[in-house]
Design a protein around this motif. Structure first.
Motif, PDB file in Angstrom:
ATOM      1  N   ARG B  45       0.815  -1.221   0.000  1.00 56.77           N
ATOM      2  CA  ARG B  45       0.000   0.000   0.000  1.00 56.77           C
ATOM      3  C   ARG B  45       0.847   1.268   0.000  1.00 56.77           C
ATOM      4  O   ARG B  45       0.464   2.264  -0.617  1.00 56.77           O
ATOM      5  CB  ARG B  45      -0.965  -0.009   1.188  1.00 56.77           C
ATOM      6  CG  ARG B  45      -2.084  -1.049   1.017  1.00 56.77           C
ATOM      7  CD  ARG B  45      -2.935  -1.166   2.270  1.00 56.77           C
ATOM      8  NE  ARG B  45      -3.561   0.102   2.613  1.00 56.77           N
ATOM      9  CZ  ARG B  45      -4.721   0.520   2.120  1.00 56.77           C
ATOM     10  NH1 ARG B  45      -5.382  -0.242   1.286  1.00 56.77           N
ATOM     11  NH2 ARG B  45      -5.224   1.674   2.469  1.00 56.77           N
ATOM     12  N   THR B  46       1.981   1.240   0.674  1.00 52.47           N
ATOM     13  CA  THR B  46       2.846   2.426   0.617  1.00 52.47           C
ATOM     14  C   THR B  46       3.400   2.580  -0.797  1.00 52.47           C
ATOM     15  O   THR B  46       3.529   3.696  -1.298  1.00 52.47           O
ATOM     16  CB  THR B  46       4.017   2.341   1.609  1.00 52.47           C
ATOM     17  OG1 THR B  46       4.749   1.150   1.373  1.00 52.47           O
ATOM     18  CG2 THR B  46       3.545   2.370   3.047  1.00 52.47           C
ATOM     19  N   LEU B  47       3.678   1.454  -1.444  1.00 51.02           N
ATOM     20  CA  LEU B  47       4.214   1.523  -2.806  1.00 51.02           C
ATOM     21  C   LEU B  47       3.154   2.041  -3.784  1.00 51.02           C
ATOM     22  O   LEU B  47       3.452   2.735  -4.745  1.00 51.02           O
ATOM     23  CB  LEU B  47       4.712   0.132  -3.209  1.00 51.02           C
ATOM     24  CG  LEU B  47       5.499  -0.025  -4.496  1.00 51.02           C
ATOM     25  CD1 LEU B  47       6.642   0.973  -4.561  1.00 51.02           C
ATOM     26  CD2 LEU B  47       6.045  -1.442  -4.598  1.00 51.02           C
ATOM     27  N   MET B  48       1.885   1.714  -3.503  1.00 54.51           N
ATOM     28  CA  MET B  48       0.788   2.208  -4.353  1.00 54.51           C
ATOM     29  C   MET B  48       0.402   3.630  -3.954  1.00 54.51           C
ATOM     30  O   MET B  48      -0.508   4.208  -4.530  1.00 54.51           O
ATOM     31  CB  MET B  48      -0.407   1.240  -4.216  1.00 54.51           C
ATOM     32  CG  MET B  48      -1.522   1.419  -5.222  1.00 54.51           C
ATOM     33  SD  MET B  48      -1.090   0.992  -6.897  1.00 54.51           S
ATOM     34  CE  MET B  48      -0.952   2.615  -7.649  1.00 54.51           C
ATOM     35  N   THR B  49       1.083   4.172  -2.958  1.00 56.08           N
ATOM     36  CA  THR B  49       0.809   5.504  -2.372  1.00 56.08           C
ATOM     37  C   THR B  49      -0.603   5.595  -1.781  1.00 56.08           C
ATOM     38  O   THR B  49      -1.185   6.669  -1.728  1.00 56.08           O
ATOM     39  CB  THR B  49       1.023   6.671  -3.353  1.00 56.08           C
ATOM     40  OG1 THR B  49       0.002   6.630  -4.361  1.00 56.08           O
ATOM     41  CG2 THR B  49       2.389   6.630  -3.998  1.00 56.08           C
ATOM     42  N   TYR B  59      11.943   4.531  -3.998  1.00 56.63           N
ATOM     43  CA  TYR B  59      12.269   4.884  -5.378  1.00 56.63           C
ATOM     44  C   TYR B  59      11.609   3.897  -6.328  1.00 56.63           C
ATOM     45  O   TYR B  59      11.588   2.700  -6.067  1.00 56.63           O
ATOM     46  CB  TYR B  59      13.779   4.836  -5.611  1.00 56.63           C
ATOM     47  CG  TYR B  59      14.545   5.909  -4.866  1.00 56.63           C
ATOM     48  CD1 TYR B  59      14.726   7.173  -5.435  1.00 56.63           C
ATOM     49  CD2 TYR B  59      15.084   5.662  -3.608  1.00 56.63           C
ATOM     50  CE1 TYR B  59      15.422   8.152  -4.764  1.00 56.63           C
ATOM     51  CE2 TYR B  59      15.778   6.640  -2.920  1.00 56.63           C
ATOM     52  CZ  TYR B  59      15.942   7.892  -3.497  1.00 56.63           C
ATOM     53  OH  TYR B  59      16.624   8.861  -2.833  1.00 56.63           O
ATOM     54  N   VAL B  60      11.052   4.444  -7.411  1.00 55.36           N
ATOM     55  CA  VAL B  60      10.539   3.598  -8.484  1.00 55.36           C
ATOM     56  C   VAL B  60      11.218   4.048  -9.767  1.00 55.36           C
ATOM     57  O   VAL B  60      11.179   5.242 -10.112  1.00 55.36           O
ATOM     58  CB  VAL B  60       9.002   3.726  -8.613  1.00 55.36           C
ATOM     59  CG1 VAL B  60       8.503   2.931  -9.810  1.00 55.36           C
ATOM     60  CG2 VAL B  60       8.320   3.234  -7.346  1.00 55.36           C
ATOM     61  N   SER B  88       2.902   3.990 -13.231  1.00 54.47           N
ATOM     62  CA  SER B  88       3.801   2.858 -13.519  1.00 54.47           C
ATOM     63  C   SER B  88       3.555   1.680 -12.580  1.00 54.47           C
ATOM     64  O   SER B  88       4.224   0.674 -12.680  1.00 54.47           O
ATOM     65  CB  SER B  88       5.263   3.307 -13.461  1.00 54.47           C
ATOM     66  OG  SER B  88       5.499   4.016 -12.276  1.00 54.47           O
ATOM     67  N   ILE B  89       2.586   1.838 -11.671  1.00 54.77           N
ATOM     68  CA  ILE B  89       2.313   0.769 -10.710  1.00 54.77           C
ATOM     69  C   ILE B  89       0.849   0.345 -10.801  1.00 54.77           C
ATOM     70  O   ILE B  89      -0.041   1.189 -10.890  1.00 54.77           O
ATOM     71  CB  ILE B  89       2.598   1.244  -9.265  1.00 54.77           C
ATOM     72  CG1 ILE B  89       4.014   1.815  -9.182  1.00 54.77           C
ATOM     73  CG2 ILE B  89       2.443   0.093  -8.277  1.00 54.77           C
ATOM     74  CD1 ILE B  89       4.311   2.502  -7.879  1.00 54.77           C
ATOM     75  N   PRO B 165       1.224  -1.100 -16.537  1.00 57.36           N
ATOM     76  CA  PRO B 165       2.147  -0.751 -15.449  1.00 57.36           C
ATOM     77  C   PRO B 165       3.479  -1.468 -15.629  1.00 57.36           C
ATOM     78  O   PRO B 165       3.559  -2.466 -16.358  1.00 57.36           O
ATOM     79  CB  PRO B 165       1.411  -1.271 -14.207  1.00 57.36           C
ATOM     80  CG  PRO B 165       0.619  -2.423 -14.706  1.00 57.36           C
ATOM     81  CD  PRO B 165       0.209  -2.087 -16.113  1.00 57.36           C
ATOM     82  N   LYS B 166       4.507  -0.946 -14.991  1.00 55.29           N
ATOM     83  CA  LYS B 166       5.807  -1.620 -15.028  1.00 55.29           C
ATOM     84  C   LYS B 166       5.942  -2.551 -13.825  1.00 55.29           C
ATOM     85  O   LYS B 166       6.670  -3.522 -13.865  1.00 55.29           O
ATOM     86  CB  LYS B 166       6.917  -0.568 -15.005  1.00 55.29           C
ATOM     87  CG  LYS B 166       6.765   0.455 -16.132  1.00 55.29           C
ATOM     88  CD  LYS B 166       8.119   0.952 -16.583  1.00 55.29           C
ATOM     89  CE  LYS B 166       7.985   1.778 -17.854  1.00 55.29           C
ATOM     90  NZ  LYS B 166       7.625   3.185 -17.547  1.00 55.29           N
TER      91      LYS B 166
END
Ligand SMILES: Nc1ncnc2c1ncn2[C@@H]1O[C@H](COP(=O)(O)OP(=O)(O)O)[C@@H](O)[C@H]1O
Ligand SMILES: [Mg+2]
Lengths: 221, 254
Positions: B45-49, B59-60, B88-89, B165-166
């Motif tokens: 969830r943090t990565l998906m903001t 960093y992405v 990108s996610i 998405p990447k």
């Protein structure tokens, strides 16, 4: 005078009053729905200023009487240079007042849309505006339609107050007939029945229909 | 591709992620396992903001995710910057979260049309291709309420992929499913691993599946990576006591 003869003599006046009530209802409902959307969404804003303003609006219009608000808008605003014709002052007052109640319906319905819907829309990178318009509101509308049906009936009954600033609505005509003929039972009885038919015969079925239409869009029927 | 640097996340006093350092290479398939409450979902969830972090930087593709460079310093990102980074996610949720007022096809077209600005025609072609890939092309005009859990999750995967998405995030995508339909969803993920060069992060309780398809498995405990390694290392020869305990507990449950 038998009711039959009464109706024959006064039908055109009654019809005219009904027509004015109908217009007052439609215009006030339009104002109420617009205000409710703006204030209801604003109350959920992240900006404390916007949120605060919306809370004040709701408190002000729900915490004071519609009749006082109506008199304010019609009699006091001209002192500040804003003069509205009585017809306009009528539906605007009713709309602003019921809009404050509607705002809570909008807010509640938006909050009732599952959290996961916001998150899925966010994960698709949708903007806050697109999220609201495309994902949240369509679902919130399905949730808030039934209580809006009740509120619109309340709003219809509320429009009777505009007769007090001489808008020639159904209530105004009933009072006129009563004053000139003293046929109170017939005059107010007719008004009573027309308000009832309007509410139960038009508003309730329309809302039912709208609920079905929305349910169909959700693939639920 | 993805890098967590000294990331901290807490809810009030509860530290959910502590000093997390975590790298995922491009094209890598990483599975995250661990006990309930160990912070696995929070990492995704943090990565998906969907959650903000309290400290550290993510960093992405070499760019800071939640911060942007401004006058030589890193400041918290604004909504617009976040939105750009999010494209990108992609993420799939345990509870699918399909939009109930849209058909399967409309669900998939929504992002490409509204966010990427594709024409309806382009978005439809792209979406139909993906619905075909996940085996849901026959149901394209159905609303989610008419689909089974496994079918909904496959549409949700197609919807996320339609944004090209990447990095793809899967948060326990089979946990809400009946056992007999889990296979239809895992098969789609398997296909993605073999046929596409996506970077993937998958939280799962299906150890067998994780072992099968991952390049690397991370065991989370208490908001940290307790142990990680290739599937054969971690499942075959776990080093840490907590890993051993967890794996044997899971084995008993089966
Ligand atoms: N919104 C929240 N508010 C408070 N605590 C939360 C919230 N979300 C998660 N937590 C807590 O954070 C911890 C980690 O949660 P989570 O990442 O969902 O764990 P996992 O996915 O590994 O089961 C849990 O203790 C959970 O109770
Ligand atoms: Mg979880």
């Amino acid at each position: 005078m038998p009711i039959w003869e009464f109706l024959q003599r006064y039908s055109s006046v009654v019809m005219h009053g009904t027509w004015v009530t109908c217009l007052q209802f439609l215009l006030a409902a339009l104002v109420a729905v617009s205000i409710a959307l703006v204030i209801g969404i604003g109350k959920l804003s992240a900006n404390p200023l916007i949120r605060g303003a919306c809370v004040v609006y709701i408190e002000l219009f729900r915490g004071t009487s519609l009749l006082v608000q109506l008199y304010w808008i019609f009699f006091v605003l001209p002192l500040f240079g804003i003069t509205l014709p009585n017809f306009t002052a009528g539906f605007i007052s009713v709309g602003l007042n019921y809009g404050a109640y509607g705002a809570e319906l909008v807010r509640g319905a938006i909050q009732a849309v599952p959290r996961g819907q916001w998150e899925a829309a966010t994960a698709l990178s949708m903007s806050p505006f697109a999220r609201m318009r495309r994902i949240i509101l369509p679902q919130a509308i399905a949730i808030m339609l039934p209580p809006w049906g009740n509120l619109l009936i309340e709003l219809l009954k509320g429009t009777a107050l505009v007769s007090l600033i001489s808008v020639t609505d159904l209530m105004f005509q009933a009072k006129q007939i009563n004053a000139s003929t003293y046929l109170s039972a017939q005059a107010f009885g007719t008004a009573l029945i027309i308000y009832y038919l309007f509410a139960r015969g038009l508003i309730t079925p329309s809302m039912r229909w709208a609920e079905h239409a929305v349910a169909r869009r959700l693939g639920r029927s | 591709m993805v890098r967590f640097m000294n990331v901290n996340k807490s809810y009030g006093k509860l530290n959910v992620i502590e000093q997390l350092n975590f790298d995922v290479a491009e094209g890598e398939m990483v599975s995250i396992i661990g006990p309930s409450g160990s912070g696995k979902t929070t990492v995704l969830r943090t990565l998906m903001t969907l959650e903000t972090i309290n400290d550290g930087v993510i960093y992405v593709e070499g760019k800071p995710l939640t911060h942007m460079a401004k006058g030589g310093a890193l400041v918290p990102a604004d909504e617009r910057y976040l939105r750009r980074m999010r494209t990108s996610i992609g993420m799939c949720f345990q509870s699918f979260n399909l939009f109930p007022h849209m058909t399967a096809l409309q669900n998939c077209m929504e992002g490409p049309v509204q966010v990427l600005g594709l024409s309806k025609k382009e978005a439809r072609e792209r979406s139909e291709e993906l619905l075909h890939m996940v085996g849901m092309i026959d149901k394209r005009d159905q609303h989610p309420s008419r689909l089974s859990g496994g079918q909904q999750q496959r549409v949700a995967i197609a919807r996320a992929l339609a944004m090209r998405p990447k990095v793809m995030l899967f948060d326990e995508v089979t946990s809400a499913l009946d056992p007999e339909v889990i296979g239809e969803v895992t098969n789609v993920i398997r296909k993605l691993v073999t046929e596409h060069n996506l970077t993937m992060l998958m939280v799962t309780h299906q150890m067998g599946f994780a072992r099968d398809i991952s390049d690397r498995v991370c065991f989370f405990f208490g908001g940290k990576i307790e142990e990680q390694g290739t599937p054969s290392e971690l499942f075959g020869n776990p080093q840490r006591e907590r890993t051993k305990q967890f794996l044997s507990a899971v084995k008993e449950a089966i």
